[in-house]
Scaffold this active site. Structure first.
Site, short mmCIF file in Angstrom:
data_model
loop_
_atom_site.label_atom_id
_atom_site.label_comp_id
_atom_site.label_asym_id
_atom_site.label_seq_id
_atom_site.Cartn_x
_atom_site.Cartn_y
_atom_site.Cartn_z
N ARG A 51 52.05 -50.30 44.07
CA ARG A 51 50.83 -49.98 43.33
C ARG A 51 49.61 -50.61 44.00
O ARG A 51 49.72 -51.57 44.75
CB ARG A 51 50.92 -50.48 41.88
CG ARG A 51 50.88 -52.00 41.67
CD ARG A 51 49.50 -52.55 41.43
NE ARG A 51 49.45 -54.02 41.49
CZ ARG A 51 49.23 -54.72 42.58
NH1 ARG A 51 49.03 -54.12 43.74
NH2 ARG A 51 49.19 -56.04 42.54
N GLU A 103 40.97 -57.02 38.00
CA GLU A 103 41.79 -57.97 38.76
C GLU A 103 41.84 -59.32 38.06
O GLU A 103 40.81 -59.84 37.63
CB GLU A 103 41.19 -58.10 40.16
CG GLU A 103 42.23 -58.27 41.23
CD GLU A 103 43.14 -57.05 41.35
OE1 GLU A 103 44.22 -57.05 40.71
OE2 GLU A 103 42.79 -56.13 42.10
N HIS A 104 43.05 -59.84 37.97
CA HIS A 104 43.33 -61.10 37.24
C HIS A 104 42.94 -60.95 35.76
O HIS A 104 42.42 -61.88 35.15
CB HIS A 104 42.64 -62.30 37.91
CG HIS A 104 43.29 -62.65 39.21
ND1 HIS A 104 44.38 -63.50 39.28
CD2 HIS A 104 43.06 -62.24 40.47
CE1 HIS A 104 44.76 -63.60 40.55
NE2 HIS A 104 43.98 -62.84 41.29
N ASP A 125 45.25 -58.91 33.65
CA ASP A 125 46.44 -58.60 32.83
C ASP A 125 46.91 -59.81 32.04
O ASP A 125 47.17 -59.72 30.83
CB ASP A 125 47.58 -57.98 33.67
CG ASP A 125 48.03 -58.76 34.89
OD1 ASP A 125 47.42 -59.81 35.19
OD2 ASP A 125 49.02 -58.33 35.52
N GLY A 170 54.45 -58.66 50.77
CA GLY A 170 53.40 -59.69 50.75
C GLY A 170 52.00 -59.14 50.99
O GLY A 170 51.06 -59.90 51.19
N GLY A 190 50.28 -57.44 48.81
CA GLY A 190 49.59 -57.22 47.53
C GLY A 190 49.78 -55.81 47.02
O GLY A 190 48.99 -55.32 46.21
N SER A 243 52.74 -54.82 45.64
CA SER A 243 53.80 -54.91 44.63
C SER A 243 55.17 -54.44 45.09
O SER A 243 55.86 -53.70 44.38
CB SER A 243 53.40 -54.16 43.35
OG SER A 243 52.37 -54.85 42.73
N ASP A 278 51.76 -54.88 37.42
CA ASP A 278 52.42 -54.27 38.58
C ASP A 278 53.61 -53.44 38.15
O ASP A 278 53.79 -52.29 38.57
CB ASP A 278 52.88 -55.35 39.57
CG ASP A 278 51.75 -56.27 39.99
OD1 ASP A 278 50.58 -55.90 39.79
OD2 ASP A 278 52.04 -57.37 40.50
N TYR A 292 47.92 -68.86 42.47
CA TYR A 292 47.90 -67.87 41.38
C TYR A 292 48.12 -68.57 40.04
O TYR A 292 47.40 -68.34 39.07
CB TYR A 292 48.99 -66.81 41.64
CG TYR A 292 49.06 -65.72 40.59
CD1 TYR A 292 48.31 -64.56 40.72
CD2 TYR A 292 49.88 -65.86 39.47
CE1 TYR A 292 48.38 -63.55 39.77
CE2 TYR A 292 49.95 -64.86 38.51
CZ TYR A 292 49.20 -63.70 38.67
OH TYR A 292 49.27 -62.71 37.71
#
Ligand code: GLA
Length: 390
Positions: free
Chosen positions: A30, A36-37, A39, A130, A132, A134, A180, A231
């Site tokens: 996805r 962004e950030h 969820d 890696g 981003g 997913s 994701d 994160y």
């Protein structure tokens, strides 16, 4: 779509088990358009599924056994587990990390009384790891859809997403949100998924056709590990902000007004990002619904600056791509931003079809001259979600 990796997985399965797989599942990666950030802060997010995917081919062994055989083609590793319990007893060696995403979901099913053993499983993927995009959520959802299909008890997208998130939290150790896996499970071709992360519902938002809008991904090649602390730190900052503001989650703050003074300086900007980003999601959806792509692009730019300056999850490579894309000055390059958790990974750009080549022509050499290597640039459609192929 994905013919090469489907063929690779099916051929390898046949060669190892001397019969064809009973179920073959395609589970997409996805990319998040906006939100962004958000969820894990209880807001709404707008991801799409992409053309890149993971293929999971499964079947029952012929022999009388409880064994699980996992053939991870991309890393060239075959693992045999006598049963699901043995997985928990193993060490967490780096070469075995992929098992968290394969066996973790099966454990979640087992705890619900759905026993997927014995199982043969062959996996192949073209989602860069890696980056981003997913790859881990795709593998988890792919395993769940495949095992459930074999057990003849398919799950709805929300159930699958919740199972995959539980697996990620417990076995991979990443405190991610639900975006994701929900996107991977629920996406419909040609649409973005407007996911309400509290209600856990998904509304399909139609996107313009590819003769009007191209979704371009530029991979910096900088790899991140969400499991490493940054994160989790951001998530803690947000939870601390919500606590000090007297709300359960930052999504409860209305509009842009919040009493910034009650927040210590270190986390004030984190809350500012989240609260402003939530408004940007609504504005972006309205822009798409009004067919106002230049406005949608401007909102991407605002999001990038907020992630870079307030949330501090960007990096030099991401920033350079966005800056160069923004400076080209062609109206058909609507806007760009970093996408995903950050600290590397990819930039998303929205473009008119005629503007994709001019974008590449500027971004690739500029990136090369700064970092001495070329980024990978590719287009994606908004693809369909995970489903069995046969
Ligand atoms: C990662 C996490 C998601 C989400 C994004 C940031 O992709 O897995 O749950 O938090 O970062 O939007």
């Amino acid at each position: 779509m994905n013919e090469e990796i489907i063929e690779k997985a099916v051929t390898a399965y046949r060669a190892m088990h001397r019969k064809p797989p009973e179920v073959v599942v395609r589970a997409p990666g996805r990319v998040n358009l906006i939100g962004e950030h958000i969820d894990y802060n209880g807001g709404r997010v707008l991801p799409i599924a992409i053309d890149h995917a993971t293929i999971v081919a499964v079947g029952r062994p012929v022999e009388d056994t409880r064994e699980l055989t996992i053939d991870a083609l991309d890393i060239g590793r075959v693992t045999r587990l006598p049963d699901l319990e043995t997985y928990l007893a193993r060490g967490h060696g780096s070469q075995e990390a992929h098992l968290d995403y394969v066996v973790g979901p099966l454990k979640i099913l087992l705890e619900k009384g759905l026993d997927p053993s014995p199982l043969n499983c062959t996996i192949s993927s073209d989602i860069p790891i890696g980056a981003g995009l997913s790859s881990s959520a795709a593998l988890e959802i792919g395993m769940l859809v495949a095992a459930r299909e074999l057990l003849q008890c398919g799950g709805d997208p929300r159930t699958l997403a919740e199972e995959a998130m539980a697996s990620e939290h417990r076995f991979a150790g990443t405190p991610c949100g639900i975006m994701d896996m929900y996107a991977c499970a629920a996406a419909e071709a040609g649409h973005a998924c407007l996911i309400d992360c509290v209600e856990r519902t998904c509304t399909q938002i139609a996107l313009p056709d590819s003769d009007r809008l191209r979704i371009v991904i530029t991979d910096t090649g900088v790899r991140h590990t969400l499991a490493d602390g940054a994160y989790a730190d951001r998530r803690k900052d947000c939870e601390e902000s919500a606590r000090r503001l007297g709300v359960n989650s930052l999504s409860e703050i209305e509009g842009n007004d919040f009493d910034a003074d009650v927040l210590p300086e270190g986390i004030r900007s984190r809350a500012r990002h989240v609260i402003s980003e939530m408004r940007r999601v609504d504005r972006f959806v309205t822009a798409v619904e009004n067919d106002d792509l230049p406005e949608a692009g401007r909102i991407l730019g605002e999001s990038h600056r907020s992630l870079r300056d307030d949330f501090e999850v960007s990096c030099a490579e991401l920033d350079l791509i966005v800056e160069v894309a923004d400076s080209i000055g062609i109206p058909g390059i609507y806007g760009s931003r970093m996408t995903g958790g950050g600290f590397g990974g990819c930039v998303l750009s929205l473009c008119h079809p005629d503007s994709v080549e001019p974008l590449k022509a500027e971004v690739i050499p500029a990136f090369f001259s700064e970092f001495g290597r070329s980024p990978r640039v590719f287009e994606t459609n908004a693809a369909g979600g995970a489903s069995p192929l046969r």
